[in-house]
Design a protein around this motif. Sequence first.
Motif, PDB file in Angstrom:
ATOM      1  N   UNK A  73      -2.040  10.989  -3.400  1.00 18.16           N
ATOM      2  CA  UNK A  73      -0.682  11.515  -3.546  1.00 18.16           C
ATOM      3  C   UNK A  73       0.165  11.141  -2.339  1.00 18.16           C
ATOM      4  N   UNK A  74      -0.409  11.233  -1.161  1.00 15.85           N
ATOM      5  CA  UNK A  74       0.317  10.899   0.057  1.00 15.85           C
ATOM      6  C   UNK A  74       0.759   9.447   0.051  1.00 15.85           C
ATOM      7  N   UNK A  75      -0.129   8.536  -0.340  1.00 19.39           N
ATOM      8  CA  UNK A  75       0.201   7.113  -0.358  1.00 19.39           C
ATOM      9  C   UNK A  75       1.337   6.808  -1.322  1.00 19.39           C
ATOM     10  N   UNK A  76       1.321   7.436  -2.477  1.00 19.55           N
ATOM     11  CA  UNK A  76       2.361   7.185  -3.472  1.00 19.55           C
ATOM     12  C   UNK A  76       3.723   7.679  -2.980  1.00 19.55           C
ATOM     13  N   UNK A  77       3.756   8.856  -2.372  1.00 22.88           N
ATOM     14  CA  UNK A  77       5.025   9.424  -1.923  1.00 22.88           C
ATOM     15  C   UNK A  77       5.619   8.660  -0.752  1.00 22.88           C
ATOM     16  N   UNK A  78       4.787   8.034   0.080  1.00 27.09           N
ATOM     17  CA  UNK A  78       5.309   7.235   1.184  1.00 27.09           C
ATOM     18  C   UNK A  78       6.208   6.118   0.673  1.00 27.09           C
ATOM     19  N   UNK A 242       3.598 -11.825   1.821  1.00 31.27           N
ATOM     20  CA  UNK A 242       2.263 -12.334   2.204  1.00 31.27           C
ATOM     21  C   UNK A 242       1.591 -11.390   3.196  1.00 31.27           C
ATOM     22  N   UNK A 243       2.384 -10.815   4.099  1.00 34.93           N
ATOM     23  CA  UNK A 243       1.825  -9.848   5.044  1.00 34.93           C
ATOM     24  C   UNK A 243       1.221  -8.661   4.298  1.00 34.93           C
ATOM     25  N   UNK A 244       1.933  -8.136   3.318  1.00 36.97           N
ATOM     26  CA  UNK A 244       1.414  -7.001   2.555  1.00 36.97           C
ATOM     27  C   UNK A 244       0.109  -7.351   1.852  1.00 36.97           C
ATOM     28  N   UNK A 245       0.039  -8.564   1.297  1.00 36.45           N
ATOM     29  CA  UNK A 245      -1.188  -8.989   0.615  1.00 36.45           C
ATOM     30  C   UNK A 245      -2.363  -9.054   1.590  1.00 36.45           C
ATOM     31  N   UNK A 246      -2.128  -9.640   2.760  1.00 40.16           N
ATOM     32  CA  UNK A 246      -3.205  -9.763   3.745  1.00 40.16           C
ATOM     33  C   UNK A 246      -3.628  -8.392   4.254  1.00 40.16           C
ATOM     34  N   UNK A 247      -2.658  -7.507   4.464  1.00 43.95           N
ATOM     35  CA  UNK A 247      -2.983  -6.138   4.884  1.00 43.95           C
ATOM     36  C   UNK A 247      -3.821  -5.418   3.832  1.00 43.95           C
ATOM     37  N   UNK A 248      -3.460  -5.604   2.568  1.00 47.36           N
ATOM     38  CA  UNK A 248      -4.224  -4.964   1.493  1.00 47.36           C
ATOM     39  C   UNK A 248      -5.649  -5.499   1.459  1.00 47.36           C
ATOM     40  N   UNK A 362      10.569  -0.796   3.409  1.00 47.93           N
ATOM     41  CA  UNK A 362       9.499  -1.661   3.907  1.00 47.93           C
ATOM     42  C   UNK A 362       8.296  -0.845   4.364  1.00 47.93           C
ATOM     43  N   UNK A 363       8.561   0.255   5.072  1.00 51.42           N
ATOM     44  CA  UNK A 363       7.437   1.097   5.508  1.00 51.42           C
ATOM     45  C   UNK A 363       6.787   1.811   4.331  1.00 51.42           C
ATOM     46  N   UNK A 364       7.570   2.138   3.316  1.00 45.84           N
ATOM     47  CA  UNK A 364       6.975   2.692   2.105  1.00 45.84           C
ATOM     48  C   UNK A 364       6.035   1.703   1.447  1.00 45.84           C
ATOM     49  N   UNK A 365       6.476   0.439   1.314  1.00 45.84           N
ATOM     50  CA  UNK A 365       5.635  -0.599   0.720  1.00 45.84           C
ATOM     51  C   UNK A 365       4.403  -0.867   1.584  1.00 45.84           C
ATOM     52  N   UNK A 366       4.596  -0.861   2.890  1.00 42.99           N
ATOM     53  CA  UNK A 366       3.483  -1.069   3.823  1.00 42.99           C
ATOM     54  C   UNK A 366       2.431   0.026   3.659  1.00 42.99           C
ATOM     55  N   UNK A 367       2.869   1.277   3.702  1.00 44.69           N
ATOM     56  CA  UNK A 367       1.920   2.387   3.550  1.00 44.69           C
ATOM     57  C   UNK A 367       1.269   2.394   2.170  1.00 44.69           C
ATOM     58  N   UNK A 368       2.041   2.030   1.150  1.00 48.92           N
ATOM     59  CA  UNK A 368       1.496   2.023  -0.201  1.00 48.92           C
ATOM     60  C   UNK A 368       0.438   0.927  -0.366  1.00 48.92           C
ATOM     61  N   UNK A 369       0.706  -0.255   0.169  1.00 49.00           N
ATOM     62  CA  UNK A 369      -0.247  -1.367   0.029  1.00 49.00           C
ATOM     63  C   UNK A 369      -1.571  -1.049   0.713  1.00 49.00           C
ATOM     64  N   UNK A 370      -1.509  -0.281   1.803  1.00 49.88           N
ATOM     65  CA  UNK A 370      -2.734   0.146   2.478  1.00 49.88           C
ATOM     66  C   UNK A 370      -3.377   1.314   1.734  1.00 49.88           C
ATOM     67  N   UNK A 371      -2.546   2.295   1.352  1.00 43.14           N
ATOM     68  CA  UNK A 371      -3.068   3.512   0.737  1.00 43.14           C
ATOM     69  C   UNK A 371      -3.803   3.271  -0.564  1.00 43.14           C
TER      70      UNK A 371
END
Length: 420
Positions: A73-78, A242-248, A362-371
Motif C-alpha cells: 500500500x505504501x509503494x502504491x501511494x508514493x 532506463x534508470x527506473x528499469x535498472x533500479x527495478x 519522478x519520486x513517486x515513479x522512483x519509489x513505485x518502481x522499487x516498491x
Amino acid sequence: MAEAQRELRTPEASRFWRRYRELSRNVVAISFVSLLNDASSEIIYPLLPLFLASALATSPAAIGLIEGAAESVSSLLKLFSGYFSDRRGKRKGLVVFGYALAGAVRPLLAFASSWPQVLIIRLTDRIGKGIRSAPRDAMIADSSPSHLRGLAFGFHRAMDHAGAVIGPLLGFAILWLIAADPAQPTATDYARVFLVASVPALAAVGVAAFVVREAATASADANATAARPKLSLRGFDSNFRRLLFVLALFTLSNSSDAFLLLRAQETGVAVAAVPVLWAALHVSKVTSSLVGGNLSDRVGRKPMMVIGWLLYGAVYAGFAVVERAWAAWALFLIYGIYFGLTEGVEKALVADLVRTEQRGTAYGLYNFSIGVMVFPASLLMGAMWTLFGARTAFLISAGIGIVAAALMVIFVQAPRRHES
C-alpha cells in the motif's frame, strides 16, 4: 588569491564539515523530522512480531500478510502523492498529513487485541508513509542547489538511520525497565512501550508543521509551467526511464534483510545479539551516508551507484560462503556502507535527471518502481533458498546486482545538472 591560499591550507575534514553548514534550514528540519519518526517506528518494529506471536497468538503467515500488505500500500501511494504534489505546486501539506496520520494511529497498537486490528493500524501507518515520502524527497531537492544535492540527501538518510539506531535501543531499554521479566514481556508491557513510542512520532509532526517551510521553487515553477504534470512516463526522457528499469532490476536482487539475519544466526550469531547487530548496521549506514552523499557531488552520482552496487554484490557473495559469526558481523558493517553509497545518491540522481516541476511525480515513479519489486525479490530469495540452499540463493542475488551495475554503466547517461 589569498582566499585560494586559505582554501589550500584548509584540512579536508574541515572542508567536509563546512559543506554541511551550507545545508538549508529546510533540509535540516526535514532530516530531524525523519530522525524522530524513525526512532518512533523502530521502537515498535523489532517488538511487533514478538507481540503478535506471543501476546496475540498470531501465525507466521498472518504476520507476513500484515507486513507485505502494509509495504505494498505504501509503494502504491508514493506514486500518486508525488504526482499530486506536482499538480498542486505545494508539498508541505501532504508531508505534514502523512506524518500526522502515522503519529495518530501508532498509539492504537497499545489497545489492539487481535491481529486484524494490528493489520488495520499498520496499513494506516504505511498509508501515512506513502503520502509523505515522495513530496518530502521533492522538498529536499527543491531546498538544495544541485552542487549540494547529494550532500542533502546523504544527510537526510544519515539522520533517518540515526533514528533507526536510537529506536531499537530505546525500545529494549524501556522494556527492560518496565517489564517484570524482559525475556517474556506481557501484553501490558508491550502496550506501554507502544505508548511511549508515540512521543517522538508526535514531536516529528510538530517539527514538520511549525519548522519545515514550503520550498519556493515548488509552487513558483508549477505556476510558471504551461504544461500540467501527468502521471505517466511519457513526460520523462528515455534516460530516466532506463534508470527506473535498472533500479527495478537491482531491487529484484535486494530481498528482505530478514534473510541476512537468518544467515547470521546460522553462522552462530546469538539471538540476543541480533538487536545489537541491527543497531551496528544502522551505525554503519549513518557514517557512510554522511560521506557518500558528499562524494557524489564531487565525483558524480553514477560512479557512486555503480561502486555501491558492486559492493552489494560482493557482500551477498560473502554471505553465500560465510561460516563464522565474526565474519557475518563484518559483512553487516560493509553492507551498511553500500546503503551510504547509494540511498541518498539515487534520490539526488532522480532530481538531476528531471525538471523541477516533475520532481514529485519522478519520486513517486522512483519509489513505485522499487516498491513493486520488493515483494517478488523476497519471494525469489525464499524460493531459491528452499530449493537450492542459502549459498545458491545469495550467489543468484549477487549476480543480479552485478548485472544491474553493468547495465547502469552501459545504458544510463551521466546526469544533467539543474540548478535550483
